[in-house]
Design a protein around this motif. Sequence first.
Motif, PDB file in Angstrom:
ATOM      1  N   GLY A  65       9.675  15.671 -21.569  1.00 42.29           N
ATOM      2  CA  GLY A  65      11.106  15.769 -21.313  1.00 42.29           C
ATOM      3  C   GLY A  65      11.543  17.118 -20.785  1.00 42.29           C
ATOM      4  N   GLY A  66      10.638  18.080 -20.837  1.00 41.45           N
ATOM      5  CA  GLY A  66      10.951  19.421 -20.381  1.00 41.45           C
ATOM      6  C   GLY A  66      10.797  19.588 -18.883  1.00 41.45           C
ATOM      7  N   SER A  67      10.969  20.831 -18.435  1.00 40.18           N
ATOM      8  CA  SER A  67      10.932  21.149 -17.007  1.00 40.18           C
ATOM      9  C   SER A  67      10.045  22.355 -16.744  1.00 40.18           C
ATOM     10  N   LEU A  68       9.479  22.368 -15.562  1.00 34.46           N
ATOM     11  CA  LEU A  68       8.740  23.517 -15.052  1.00 34.46           C
ATOM     12  C   LEU A  68       9.022  23.641 -13.569  1.00 34.46           C
ATOM     13  N   ARG A  69       8.880  24.858 -13.059  1.00 35.65           N
ATOM     14  CA  ARG A  69       9.025  25.095 -11.620  1.00 35.65           C
ATOM     15  C   ARG A  69       7.788  25.828 -11.133  1.00 35.65           C
ATOM     16  N   LEU A  70       7.095  25.207 -10.190  1.00 36.25           N
ATOM     17  CA  LEU A  70       5.919  25.808  -9.583  1.00 36.25           C
ATOM     18  C   LEU A  70       6.311  26.494  -8.277  1.00 36.25           C
ATOM     19  N   SER A  71       5.632  27.601  -7.995  1.00 36.99           N
ATOM     20  CA  SER A  71       5.839  28.326  -6.746  1.00 36.99           C
ATOM     21  C   SER A  71       4.503  28.552  -6.067  1.00 36.99           C
ATOM     22  N   CYS A  72       4.514  28.584  -4.756  1.00 38.65           N
ATOM     23  CA  CYS A  72       3.311  28.872  -3.979  1.00 38.65           C
ATOM     24  C   CYS A  72       3.724  29.727  -2.786  1.00 38.65           C
ATOM     25  N   VAL A  73       3.129  30.909  -2.705  1.00 39.54           N
ATOM     26  CA  VAL A  73       3.440  31.835  -1.621  1.00 39.54           C
ATOM     27  C   VAL A  73       2.231  31.954  -0.704  1.00 39.54           C
ATOM     28  N   ALA A  74       2.476  31.771   0.579  1.00 42.21           N
ATOM     29  CA  ALA A  74       1.427  31.937   1.589  1.00 42.21           C
ATOM     30  C   ALA A  74       1.572  33.304   2.233  1.00 42.21           C
ATOM     31  N   SER A  75       0.432  33.971   2.413  1.00 44.12           N
ATOM     32  CA  SER A  75       0.463  35.297   3.028  1.00 44.12           C
ATOM     33  C   SER A  75      -0.751  35.464   3.927  1.00 44.12           C
ATOM     34  N   GLY A  76      -0.670  36.465   4.808  1.00 45.90           N
ATOM     35  CA  GLY A  76      -1.775  36.720   5.717  1.00 45.90           C
ATOM     36  C   GLY A  76      -1.315  36.622   7.155  1.00 45.90           C
ATOM     37  N   SER A  77      -2.261  36.319   8.022  1.00 47.25           N
ATOM     38  CA  SER A  77      -1.992  36.319   9.460  1.00 47.25           C
ATOM     39  C   SER A  77      -1.389  34.989   9.911  1.00 47.25           C
ATOM     40  N   ILE A  78      -0.212  34.713   9.395  1.00 51.06           N
ATOM     41  CA  ILE A  78       0.441  33.428   9.660  1.00 51.06           C
ATOM     42  C   ILE A  78       1.325  33.526  10.885  1.00 51.06           C
ATOM     43  N   PHE A  79       1.147  32.597  11.810  1.00 48.02           N
ATOM     44  CA  PHE A  79       2.034  32.516  12.971  1.00 48.02           C
ATOM     45  C   PHE A  79       3.112  31.468  12.733  1.00 48.02           C
ATOM     46  N   SER A  80       2.712  30.328  12.223  1.00 52.06           N
ATOM     47  CA  SER A  80       3.685  29.285  11.899  1.00 52.06           C
ATOM     48  C   SER A  80       3.134  28.420  10.778  1.00 52.06           C
ATOM     49  N   ILE A  81       4.053  27.824  10.022  1.00 54.50           N
ATOM     50  CA  ILE A  81       3.666  26.897   8.955  1.00 54.50           C
ATOM     51  C   ILE A  81       4.259  25.534   9.248  1.00 54.50           C
ATOM     52  N   ASN A  82       3.468  24.504   9.149  1.00 54.26           N
ATOM     53  CA  ASN A  82       3.930  23.134   9.348  1.00 54.26           C
ATOM     54  C   ASN A  82       4.248  22.524   7.976  1.00 54.26           C
ATOM     55  N   ALA A  83       3.443  21.625   7.517  1.00 54.70           N
ATOM     56  CA  ALA A  83       3.726  20.976   6.245  1.00 54.70           C
ATOM     57  C   ALA A  83       3.245  21.821   5.065  1.00 54.70           C
ATOM     58  N   MET A  84       3.975  21.708   3.974  1.00 54.05           N
ATOM     59  CA  MET A  84       3.595  22.336   2.707  1.00 54.05           C
ATOM     60  C   MET A  84       3.659  21.244   1.647  1.00 54.05           C
ATOM     61  N   GLY A  85       2.722  21.266   0.726  1.00 55.94           N
ATOM     62  CA  GLY A  85       2.706  20.184  -0.250  1.00 55.94           C
ATOM     63  C   GLY A  85       2.092  20.583  -1.566  1.00 55.94           C
ATOM     64  N   TRP A  86       2.287  19.705  -2.521  1.00 57.49           N
ATOM     65  CA  TRP A  86       1.701  19.855  -3.851  1.00 57.49           C
ATOM     66  C   TRP A  86       0.862  18.622  -4.159  1.00 57.49           C
ATOM     67  N   TYR A  87      -0.314  18.866  -4.683  1.00 57.65           N
ATOM     68  CA  TYR A  87      -1.225  17.818  -5.120  1.00 57.65           C
ATOM     69  C   TYR A  87      -1.578  18.091  -6.577  1.00 57.65           C
ATOM     70  N   ARG A  88      -2.121  17.103  -7.245  1.00 47.50           N
ATOM     71  CA  ARG A  88      -2.566  17.314  -8.615  1.00 47.50           C
ATOM     72  C   ARG A  88      -3.841  16.536  -8.879  1.00 47.50           C
ATOM     73  N   GLN A  89      -4.590  17.056  -9.841  1.00 48.73           N
ATOM     74  CA  GLN A  89      -5.832  16.403 -10.232  1.00 48.73           C
ATOM     75  C   GLN A  89      -5.960  16.446 -11.737  1.00 48.73           C
ATOM     76  N   ALA A  90      -5.955  15.275 -12.338  1.00 46.69           N
ATOM     77  CA  ALA A  90      -6.149  15.147 -13.773  1.00 46.69           C
ATOM     78  C   ALA A  90      -7.642  14.971 -14.063  1.00 46.69           C
ATOM     79  N   PRO A  91      -8.090  15.282 -15.264  1.00 48.97           N
ATOM     80  CA  PRO A  91      -9.512  15.140 -15.599  1.00 48.97           C
ATOM     81  C   PRO A  91     -10.021  13.726 -15.333  1.00 48.97           C
ATOM     82  N   GLY A  92     -11.119  13.637 -14.616  1.00 49.97           N
ATOM     83  CA  GLY A  92     -11.729  12.343 -14.334  1.00 49.97           C
ATOM     84  C   GLY A  92     -11.051  11.541 -13.249  1.00 49.97           C
ATOM     85  N   LYS A  93     -10.049  12.136 -12.598  1.00 49.69           N
ATOM     86  CA  LYS A  93      -9.324  11.416 -11.546  1.00 49.69           C
ATOM     87  C   LYS A  93      -9.408  12.169 -10.224  1.00 49.69           C
TER      88      LYS A  93
END
Length: 119
Positions: A15-43
């Motif tokens: 019932g609670g909440s969390l906020r995930l962040s992801c920062v990209a850095s380096g020699s970036i010219f442009s960014i297209n899609a950004m996404g989040w994936y997850r992997q549970a044990p055994g899946k």
Amino acid sequence: QVQLVESGGGLVQAGGSLRLSCVASGSIFSINAMGWYRQAPGKQRELVARITSGGSTTYADSVKGRFGISRVNAKNTVYLQMNSLKPEDTAVYYCNVNGTTRLATFANWGQGTQVTVSS
């Protein structure tokens, strides 16, 4: 070289909440899609949410109405707001960013952040 750094995982009660962040850095010219994936044990790793450069979003059916993905292009950052968390949301969450440097395309993964939801 493009690096992704994730933060915001942790332990939360159902019932609670969390906020995930992801920062990209380096020699970036442009960014297209950004996404989040997850992997549970055994899946297999699965898509949670994705946002294009134009702001179009895609969500897994299991998180629709509870999770929200957003991005701040000026900061090369993608967020995942997770509300009404359930024990079945427990997994390692990975961000994925694809784009271009001046020399090549890239599709990189973050190191993963653990999200644990207790019942």
